[in-house]
Enzyme design. Sequence first.
Site, PDB file in Angstrom:
ATOM      1  CB  ALA A   1      -0.998   0.054   1.350  1.00 43.82           C
TER       2      ALA A   1
ATOM      3  CG  HIS B   1      18.238   1.408  29.245  1.00 41.12           C
ATOM      4  ND1 HIS B   1      18.376   0.331  28.691  1.00 41.12           N
ATOM      5  CD2 HIS B   1      17.906   1.270  30.761  1.00 41.12           C
ATOM      6  CE1 HIS B   1      18.415  -0.701  29.603  1.00 41.12           C
ATOM      7  NE2 HIS B   1      18.313  -0.107  30.990  1.00 41.12           N
TER       8      HIS B   1
HETATM    9  C1  LIG Z   1      -5.068  -9.626   3.345  1.00 43.15           C
HETATM   10  C2  LIG Z   1      -4.296  -8.696   2.944  1.00 43.15           C
HETATM   11  C3  LIG Z   1      -3.429  -7.905   3.909  1.00 43.15           C
HETATM   12  C4  LIG Z   1      -2.531  -6.918   3.225  1.00 43.15           C
HETATM   13  N1  LIG Z   1      -1.816  -6.257   4.175  1.00 43.15           N
HETATM   14  C5  LIG Z   1      -0.960  -5.252   3.759  1.00 43.15           C
HETATM   15  C6  LIG Z   1      -0.147  -4.760   4.710  1.00 43.15           C
HETATM   16  O1  LIG Z   1      -0.078  -4.731   5.908  1.00 43.15           O
HETATM   17  N2  LIG Z   1       0.550  -3.637   4.207  1.00 43.15           N
HETATM   18  C7  LIG Z   1       0.773  -3.214   2.874  1.00 43.15           C
HETATM   19  O2  LIG Z   1       1.488  -2.378   2.508  1.00 43.15           O
HETATM   20  N3  LIG Z   1      -0.271  -3.996   1.934  1.00 43.15           N
HETATM   21  C8  LIG Z   1      -0.769  -4.996   2.431  1.00 43.15           C
HETATM   22  N4  LIG Z   1      -1.687  -5.550   1.604  1.00 43.15           N
HETATM   23  C9  LIG Z   1      -1.478  -5.151   0.021  1.00 43.15           C
HETATM   24  C10 LIG Z   1      -2.371  -3.739  -0.196  1.00 43.15           C
HETATM   25  O3  LIG Z   1      -3.710  -4.126  -0.055  1.00 43.15           O
HETATM   26  C11 LIG Z   1      -2.116  -3.476  -1.665  1.00 43.15           C
HETATM   27  O4  LIG Z   1      -0.678  -3.450  -2.021  1.00 43.15           O
HETATM   28  C12 LIG Z   1      -2.589  -2.205  -1.930  1.00 43.15           C
HETATM   29  O5  LIG Z   1      -4.324  -2.118  -1.652  1.00 43.15           O
HETATM   30  C13 LIG Z   1      -2.416  -1.770  -3.480  1.00 43.15           C
HETATM   31  O6  LIG Z   1      -3.172  -0.633  -3.680  1.00 43.15           O
HETATM   32  P1  LIG Z   1      -3.644  -0.015  -5.163  1.00 43.15           P
HETATM   33  O7  LIG Z   1      -4.111   1.279  -5.003  1.00 43.15           O
HETATM   34  O8  LIG Z   1      -2.655  -0.511  -6.190  1.00 43.15           O
HETATM   35  O9  LIG Z   1      -4.865  -1.214  -5.501  1.00 43.15           O
HETATM   36  P2  LIG Z   1      -6.225  -1.321  -4.831  1.00 43.15           P
HETATM   37  O10 LIG Z   1      -6.240  -1.191  -3.115  1.00 43.15           O
HETATM   38  O11 LIG Z   1      -6.414  -3.086  -4.972  1.00 43.15           O
HETATM   39  O12 LIG Z   1      -7.239  -0.860  -5.474  1.00 43.15           O
HETATM   40  C14 LIG Z   1      -7.683  -0.916  -6.765  1.00 43.15           C
HETATM   41  C15 LIG Z   1      -9.085  -0.292  -6.785  1.00 43.15           C
HETATM   42  O13 LIG Z   1      -9.380  -0.178  -8.084  1.00 43.15           O
HETATM   43  C16 LIG Z   1     -10.856  -0.452  -8.493  1.00 43.15           C
HETATM   44  N5  LIG Z   1     -10.995  -1.062  -9.721  1.00 43.15           N
HETATM   45  C17 LIG Z   1     -10.503  -2.002 -10.268  1.00 43.15           C
HETATM   46  N6  LIG Z   1     -10.895  -2.164 -11.622  1.00 43.15           N
HETATM   47  C18 LIG Z   1     -11.724  -0.792 -11.712  1.00 43.15           C
HETATM   48  C19 LIG Z   1     -12.410  -0.515 -12.982  1.00 43.15           C
HETATM   49  N7  LIG Z   1     -12.314  -1.064 -14.060  1.00 43.15           N
HETATM   50  N8  LIG Z   1     -13.086   0.670 -12.566  1.00 43.15           N
HETATM   51  C20 LIG Z   1     -13.171   1.254 -11.612  1.00 43.15           C
HETATM   52  N9  LIG Z   1     -12.469   0.973 -10.340  1.00 43.15           N
HETATM   53  C21 LIG Z   1     -11.904  -0.266 -10.724  1.00 43.15           C
HETATM   54  C22 LIG Z   1     -11.098  -1.633  -7.294  1.00 43.15           C
HETATM   55  O14 LIG Z   1     -12.438  -1.621  -6.815  1.00 43.15           O
HETATM   56  C23 LIG Z   1     -10.284  -1.001  -6.175  1.00 43.15           C
HETATM   57  O15 LIG Z   1     -10.928  -0.250  -5.272  1.00 43.15           O
HETATM   58  C24 LIG Z   1      -2.434  -6.577   1.760  1.00 43.15           C
HETATM   59  C25 LIG Z   1      -3.394  -7.150   0.951  1.00 43.15           C
HETATM   60  C26 LIG Z   1      -4.351  -8.203   1.361  1.00 43.15           C
HETATM   61  C27 LIG Z   1      -5.137  -8.760   0.433  1.00 43.15           C
END
Ligand SMILES: Cc1cc2nc3c(=O)[nH]c(=O)nc-3n(C[C@H](O)[C@H](O)[C@H](O)COP(=O)(O)OP(=O)(O)OC[C@H]3O[C@@H](n4cnc5c(N)ncnc54)[C@H](O)[C@@H]3O)c2cc1C
Length: 463
Positions: free
Chosen positions: A319, A442
């Site tokens: 994230a 510490h």
């Molecule tokens: C169980 C779990 C635990 C995790 N724990 C951690 C952690 O502790 N620390 C960490 O850094 N990362 C963690 N992650 C990973 C983290 O969630 C992702 O790296 C992060 O969410 C990626 O962000 P993003 O913005 O790339 O995509 P995402 O958060 O996946 O968001 C993508 C968005 O795009 C939207 N979307 C997709 N296609 C379309 C479309 N065609 N039209 C409109 N909207 C669309 C989706 O609805 C979604 O809301 C975890 C993941 C999981 C599953």
Amino acid sequence: MTAISCTLLVIGAGPGGYVCAIRAGQLGLDTVIVDAGEDGGTCLNVGCIPSKALIHAAEDYARLTHAAGDHPFGLSARDPKIDLAAAMDWKDGIVERLRTGVGGLLKRAGVRRIRGEAAFRDGKTVEVQGPDGTTTIRAEAVVIATGAAPVALPDLPFGGDVISSAGALSLREVPKRLAVVGAGYIGLEIGTAYAKLGADVTVVEAADRILPQYDAELTRPVAASLKAHGVTLLLGTKVLGQGEGAGELRLQDADGAETVLKADKILVAVGRRPQGDPANVSTLALPMDGPFIKVDAQCRTAMRGVYAIGDVTGEPMLAHRAMAQGEMVAELVAGRRRAWDHRAVPAVCFTDPEIVTVGEAPGPSGAGEGRIVARFPFTANPRALTLGGGEGFVRIVARSDSHEILGIQAVGTGVAEFAGQFSLAVEMASRLEDVAATIQAHPTLGEAFQEAALGGLGRALHI
Ligand SMILES: Cc1cc2nc3c(=O)[nH]c(=O)nc-3n(C[C@H](O)[C@H](O)[C@H](O)COP(=O)(O)OP(=O)(O)OC[C@H]3O[C@@H](n4cnc5c(N)ncnc54)[C@H](O)[C@@H]3O)c2cc1C
């Protein structure tokens, strides 16, 4: 059909997309963000935040159940219980609060939010199918932040008792027997939480060790803790598919012998990838790296004005990396000079104990040429012992000639909070002497970091 135009269109309101949109709005860009789902994406709704809430609830329950037994501090508690439905409601409350916060931040930055599924018509035009009909958006720049989704096993599709991490983070009852397929960080974080909540957990992993992205020295304390929590690890074991009976999992071990594992829920956590053709990106014919969109150091795709950030661009799928990319791209679109010049992206594995890594790890056979590798164990750190821990260590990798710190890793209770301090040291190109010259309070776990640096200089004090 509605038609609108904007300067910047962000597709996806996960951490990458919403941070990009907020920063763009702050910079005065006319910005639109589209998401079919809720603000916050995977991380906030079904990933980082719900998993850490569950881990915390499980940890508290484990402390109470420990206190109901033979407790070393002399604590006692009688017959502790966990109401998982109540814990999930509490978790949902946190998610809701943060989600409302993201919505408020987007609004305050003047970003227009459109709900619906976006699909490219061309590099400057996107069509959104939403509850209020179709909206066509013309944009000068578009950011693809569509994230990734859990990978399903062909012989074990999601459905019924076969669940993804999102399903495991919304169960209302603790399953009696939980099978976890995949010993990566998501499988182990959730598997450990359910083991602490009282489930009989079996982890099935095709590789011959857990957390294959980390070196064995770092994962050893985690493997020992899984054992102590009664988790069964079936390493070198492949899943062949579902058995004939309900909840049956057919397995094959390294010698080819087949067995059947019975479970009430089967969590499949074998990785995450962009699934299908998110936002109809294929129409742009962008160069890809497998399922991921290829980008340069400014997150530009091969098409002018089209950027991609976050999980859709591949590893590390985290994230905070997505957020940093989002902030950078907003500034680029606003005409500022920016590039991805970070020396390292920290990663935390919230297992028990936690693992944190930043930058370069030691080579497979130890220090490697031109490198010093220094360690300090938490068994010699008073704070770790007073916290009831003591397992694990801090490890620093530095250049032998200049002593510049290239990487830092730690495993131990509570080390996740070191991620900031470690990142700062690596980003600022600190030398062993810089960290050794700090005064750490510490008794704190941070003393182990200073001691590791002192050790690298051949003058550790407490070992
Ligand atoms: C169980 C779990 C635990 C995790 N724990 C951690 C952690 O502790 N620390 C960490 O850094 N990362 C963690 N992650 C990973 C983290 O969630 C992702 O790296 C992060 O969410 C990626 O962000 P993003 O913005 O790339 O995509 P995402 O958060 O996946 O968001 C993508 C968005 O795009 C939207 N979307 C997709 N296609 C379309 C479309 N065609 N039209 C409109 N909207 C669309 C989706 O609805 C979604 O809301 C975890 C993941 C999981 C599953």
